[in-house]
Design an enzyme around this catalytic site. Structure first.
Site, PDB file in Angstrom:
ATOM      1  N   ASP A 112       0.840  -1.203   0.000  1.00 41.27           N
ATOM      2  CA  ASP A 112       0.000   0.000   0.000  1.00 41.27           C
ATOM      3  C   ASP A 112       0.872   1.248   0.000  1.00 41.27           C
ATOM      4  OD1 ASP A 112      -2.306  -1.515   0.174  1.00 41.27           O
ATOM      5  OD2 ASP A 112      -2.645  -1.138   2.303  1.00 41.27           O
ATOM      6  N   MET A 113       0.298   2.372  -0.415  1.00 42.96           N
ATOM      7  CA  MET A 113       1.053   3.631  -0.367  1.00 42.96           C
ATOM      8  C   MET A 113       0.501   4.488   0.768  1.00 42.96           C
ATOM      9  SD  MET A 113       3.631   5.085  -1.596  1.00 42.96           S
ATOM     10  CE  MET A 113       4.057   4.527  -3.242  1.00 42.96           C
ATOM     11  N   GLN A 141      -0.930   7.057  -6.180  1.00 46.26           N
ATOM     12  CA  GLN A 141      -2.044   7.939  -5.795  1.00 46.26           C
ATOM     13  C   GLN A 141      -2.191   9.055  -6.829  1.00 46.26           C
ATOM     14  OE1 GLN A 141       0.276   8.552  -2.381  1.00 46.26           O
ATOM     15  NE2 GLN A 141      -1.122   7.528  -0.951  1.00 46.26           N
ATOM     16  N   ARG A 162      -1.593  -0.606  -8.544  1.00 42.71           N
ATOM     17  CA  ARG A 162      -2.976  -0.276  -8.177  1.00 42.71           C
ATOM     18  C   ARG A 162      -3.064   1.255  -8.182  1.00 42.71           C
ATOM     19  NH1 ARG A 162      -3.840  -0.973  -2.178  1.00 42.71           N
ATOM     20  NH2 ARG A 162      -4.355  -3.149  -2.555  1.00 42.71           N
ATOM     21  N   LYS A 165      -7.140   7.280  -5.716  1.00 42.31           N
ATOM     22  CA  LYS A 165      -7.058   8.750  -5.683  1.00 42.31           C
ATOM     23  C   LYS A 165      -6.068   9.223  -4.621  1.00 42.31           C
ATOM     24  CE  LYS A 165     -11.666   9.746  -7.446  1.00 42.31           C
ATOM     25  NZ  LYS A 165     -12.912  10.505  -7.260  1.00 42.31           N
ATOM     26  N   GLY A 166      -5.996   8.486  -3.477  1.00 54.28           N
ATOM     27  CA  GLY A 166      -5.114   8.905  -2.382  1.00 54.28           C
ATOM     28  C   GLY A 166      -5.930   9.296  -1.166  1.00 54.28           C
ATOM     29  N   ALA A 167      -5.525   8.818   0.011  1.00 57.32           N
ATOM     30  CA  ALA A 167      -6.363   8.956   1.200  1.00 57.32           C
ATOM     31  C   ALA A 167      -5.771   9.853   2.285  1.00 57.32           C
ATOM     32  CB  ALA A 167      -6.614   7.567   1.788  1.00 57.32           C
ATOM     33  N   HIS A 205     -14.461   3.892  -6.056  1.00 55.96           N
ATOM     34  CA  HIS A 205     -15.913   3.668  -5.978  1.00 55.96           C
ATOM     35  C   HIS A 205     -16.627   4.773  -6.738  1.00 55.96           C
ATOM     36  CE1 HIS A 205     -13.776   2.699  -2.239  1.00 55.96           C
ATOM     37  NE2 HIS A 205     -14.369   1.538  -2.390  1.00 55.96           N
ATOM     38  N   ARG A 266     -10.353   7.117   8.290  1.00 50.89           N
ATOM     39  CA  ARG A 266     -10.147   7.596   6.909  1.00 50.89           C
ATOM     40  C   ARG A 266     -11.402   7.365   6.078  1.00 50.89           C
ATOM     41  NH1 ARG A 266      -4.840   5.712   7.528  1.00 50.89           N
ATOM     42  NH2 ARG A 266      -5.247   3.740   6.485  1.00 50.89           N
ATOM     43  N   ARG A 267     -12.078   6.234   6.319  1.00 54.67           N
ATOM     44  CA  ARG A 267     -13.306   5.947   5.558  1.00 54.67           C
ATOM     45  C   ARG A 267     -14.395   6.961   5.916  1.00 54.67           C
ATOM     46  NH1 ARG A 267      -9.669   3.066   4.087  1.00 54.67           N
ATOM     47  NH2 ARG A 267      -9.511   4.868   2.773  1.00 54.67           N
TER      48      ARG A 267
HETATM   49  C1  LIG Z   1      -8.817  -1.336  -3.077  1.00 58.28           C
HETATM   50  C2  LIG Z   1      -8.386   0.018  -2.587  1.00 58.28           C
HETATM   51  C3  LIG Z   1      -7.114   0.185  -2.092  1.00 58.28           C
HETATM   52  C4  LIG Z   1      -6.668   1.439  -1.660  1.00 58.28           C
HETATM   53  N1  LIG Z   1      -5.363   1.599  -1.267  1.00 58.28           N
HETATM   54  C5  LIG Z   1      -4.923   2.829  -0.944  1.00 58.28           C
HETATM   55  C6  LIG Z   1      -3.553   3.077  -0.663  1.00 58.28           C
HETATM   56  O1  LIG Z   1      -2.701   2.180  -0.686  1.00 58.28           O
HETATM   57  N2  LIG Z   1      -3.180   4.341  -0.361  1.00 58.28           N
HETATM   58  C7  LIG Z   1      -4.068   5.384  -0.327  1.00 58.28           C
HETATM   59  O2  LIG Z   1      -3.659   6.521  -0.084  1.00 58.28           O
HETATM   60  N3  LIG Z   1      -5.372   5.165  -0.564  1.00 58.28           N
HETATM   61  C8  LIG Z   1      -5.824   3.936  -0.868  1.00 58.28           C
HETATM   62  N4  LIG Z   1      -7.156   3.748  -1.159  1.00 58.28           N
HETATM   63  C9  LIG Z   1      -8.137   4.810  -0.822  1.00 58.28           C
HETATM   64  C10 LIG Z   1      -8.320   5.784  -1.970  1.00 58.28           C
HETATM   65  O3  LIG Z   1      -7.156   6.541  -2.132  1.00 58.28           O
HETATM   66  C11 LIG Z   1      -9.504   6.734  -1.701  1.00 58.28           C
HETATM   67  O4  LIG Z   1      -9.292   7.433  -0.515  1.00 58.28           O
HETATM   68  C12 LIG Z   1     -10.854   6.031  -1.585  1.00 58.28           C
HETATM   69  O5  LIG Z   1     -10.937   4.938  -2.447  1.00 58.28           O
HETATM   70  C13 LIG Z   1     -11.982   7.003  -1.970  1.00 58.28           C
HETATM   71  O6  LIG Z   1     -11.820   7.464  -3.291  1.00 58.28           O
HETATM   72  P1  LIG Z   1     -12.799   7.071  -4.519  1.00 58.28           P
HETATM   73  O7  LIG Z   1     -11.944   6.776  -5.683  1.00 58.28           O
HETATM   74  O8  LIG Z   1     -13.717   6.004  -4.107  1.00 58.28           O
HETATM   75  O9  LIG Z   1     -13.552   8.421  -4.890  1.00 58.28           O
HETATM   76  P2  LIG Z   1     -14.284   9.567  -4.077  1.00 58.28           P
HETATM   77  O10 LIG Z   1     -14.357  10.726  -4.976  1.00 58.28           O
HETATM   78  O11 LIG Z   1     -13.692   9.744  -2.708  1.00 58.28           O
HETATM   79  O12 LIG Z   1     -15.723   8.942  -3.884  1.00 58.28           O
HETATM   80  C14 LIG Z   1     -16.580   8.679  -4.978  1.00 58.28           C
HETATM   81  C15 LIG Z   1     -17.851   8.012  -4.473  1.00 58.28           C
HETATM   82  O13 LIG Z   1     -17.498   6.733  -3.913  1.00 58.28           O
HETATM   83  C16 LIG Z   1     -18.262   6.467  -2.739  1.00 58.28           C
HETATM   84  N5  LIG Z   1     -17.355   6.428  -1.576  1.00 58.28           N
HETATM   85  C17 LIG Z   1     -16.045   6.745  -1.575  1.00 58.28           C
HETATM   86  N6  LIG Z   1     -15.515   6.559  -0.328  1.00 58.28           N
HETATM   87  C18 LIG Z   1     -16.523   6.137   0.442  1.00 58.28           C
HETATM   88  C19 LIG Z   1     -16.625   5.771   1.815  1.00 58.28           C
HETATM   89  N7  LIG Z   1     -15.587   5.829   2.642  1.00 58.28           N
HETATM   90  N8  LIG Z   1     -17.830   5.373   2.264  1.00 58.28           N
HETATM   91  C20 LIG Z   1     -18.899   5.296   1.456  1.00 58.28           C
HETATM   92  N9  LIG Z   1     -18.878   5.634   0.139  1.00 58.28           N
HETATM   93  C21 LIG Z   1     -17.700   6.038  -0.354  1.00 58.28           C
HETATM   94  C22 LIG Z   1     -19.259   7.584  -2.625  1.00 58.28           C
HETATM   95  O14 LIG Z   1     -20.421   7.212  -3.342  1.00 58.28           O
HETATM   96  C23 LIG Z   1     -18.541   8.737  -3.321  1.00 58.28           C
HETATM   97  O15 LIG Z   1     -19.414   9.713  -3.802  1.00 58.28           O
HETATM   98  C24 LIG Z   1      -7.587   2.528  -1.651  1.00 58.28           C
HETATM   99  C25 LIG Z   1      -8.860   2.362  -2.171  1.00 58.28           C
HETATM  100  C26 LIG Z   1      -9.271   1.148  -2.656  1.00 58.28           C
HETATM  101  C27 LIG Z   1     -10.638   1.011  -3.242  1.00 58.28           C
END
Ligand SMILES: Cc1cc2nc3c(=O)[nH]c(=O)nc-3n(C[C@H](O)[C@H](O)[C@H](O)COP(=O)(O)OP(=O)(O)OC[C@H]3O[C@@H](n4cnc5c(N)ncnc54)[C@H](O)[C@@H]3O)c2cc1C
Length: 285
Positions: A112-113, A141, A162, A165-167, A205, A266-267
């Site tokens: 993971d990053m 990210q 993978r 977007k970045g968390a 998502h 974070r979620r």
């Molecule tokens: C398999 C996986 C691995 C990941 N690994 C990393 C990592 O290694 N490092 C890192 O920095 N980040 C990681 N992430 C997190 C990622 O960076 C985002 O923070 C997270 O996925 C939310 O972005 P989004 O692309 O879903 O779009 P967003 O623009 O945040 O969300 C788009 C839509 O998705 C839905 N949604 C998004 N998040 C949520 C939530 N928490 N609860 C409910 N609905 C939601 C909502 O409908 C929202 O309107 C990972 C994500 C996934 C799916």
């Protein structure tokens, strides 16, 4: 928070449970629908190298359980959980042991990053271990300015990426701050990975990001087995079902373990509506 029963009720939507056994059971259910899994033993920024060894051992046991239960699953880990903040050498040794074990049983480790202060060290370790084993991959990210260059380097070496977007909260000096800019970067990088990458994972998502991916895949006749979508356990289950029904590959990131608090927060931070949703469910029971 992590030991409170009320808090446990809140976290169970996003976390499979405290034990490896609960993660194995969740994986079996997810696999039954034709969806793949990546298991994440929760924990980050450990405070001692002994804690890092506990994490490594849990991951080694996870690989064993994946094999013995014939699960369609790999594992994802964070370097700070393997001791990166304490000793880069010790961390490398711990991760190397796991990646070699994965290579031996034909499995794969995703690193993971974390926040941008770790990006260089993480990519260095992934490229070294990939050269040695071909059994680990990176996460990029889309919010970081540097990601285009990093993806070009990873594609050139055939390292699986993978894209997410970045968390983490990153400063304007290193990352896009506006959602539109992050989304545009995500689409650009997705296209690059689908064109030049090795089995990329598109982790989102966001329906608009998924639509943009599908449009590119269809226009360029990219086969369904050349890439996969990834989503987090418990998030947008409707979208998960739809992609699988349409014949796309999907992998769910299933976290387990007692140290769920930072992951859970974070979620919640990603979507404030989750706080209302969870509170409503809690008071209903
Ligand atoms: C398999 C996986 C691995 C990941 N690994 C990393 C990592 O290694 N490092 C890192 O920095 N980040 C990681 N992430 C997190 C990622 O960076 C985002 O923070 C997270 O996925 C939310 O972005 P989004 O692309 O879903 O779009 P967003 O623009 O945040 O969300 C788009 C839509 O998705 C839905 N949604 C998004 N998040 C949520 C939530 N928490 N609860 C409910 N609905 C939601 C909502 O409908 C929202 O309107 C990972 C994500 C996934 C799916």
């Amino acid at each position: 928070m992590e030991t409170s029963s009320v808090a446990h009720k809140l976290s169970e939507r996003f976390v499979a449970g405290d034990s490896l056994q609960t993660a194995v059971e969740a994986s079996r259910r997810v696999n039954a629908d034709g969806t793949r899994v990546t298991l994440d033993y929760l924990g980050e920024n450990v405070h001692s190298l002994d804690e890092a060894l506990v994490s490594r051992d849990m991951y080694l046991r996870s690989l064993e359980q994946i094999s013995s239960n014939n699960l369609d699953a790999n594992v994802s880990l964070k370097l700070t959980q393997f001791g990166m903040d304490l000793s880069e050498d010790a961390c490398r040794q711990n991760v190397r042991e796991l990646v070699c074990a994965a290579a031996k049983c034909g499995n794969f480790v995703r690193i993971d990053m974390e926040s941008s202060e770790y990006t260089d060290r993480t990519l260095r370790l992934v490229t070294d271990l990939h050269a040695e084993t071909q059994s680990c991959g990176a996460v990029i990210q889309a919010y970081l300015f540097r990601s285009e260059k990093d993806i070009a380097m990873l594609c050139e070496r055939g390292i699986r990426v993978r894209l997410c977007k970045g968390a983490y909260l990153e400063p304007a000096a290193v990352a896009f701050q506006k959602k539109n800019d992050v989304d545009a970067s995500f689409v650009r990088l997705t296209r690059k990975l689908l064109s030049d990458g090795t089995y990329p994972a598109i982790a989102t998502h966001d329906e608009r990001m998924i639509e943009a991916t599908l449009e590119f895949v269809k226009t360029n006749r990219i086969a369904h087995d050349r890439f996969e979508f990834q989503m987090l356990y418990g998030i947008r289950r409707d979208l998960q079902k739809r992609l699988v029904a349409d014949g796309y590959r999907l992998r769910l990131y299933i976290p387990f373990g007692e140290a769920w608090y930072p992951y859970f927060m974070r979620r919640l931070a990603e979507r404030p509506a989750n706080v209302v949703f969870l509170a409503r469910n809690l008071f209903r029971e």
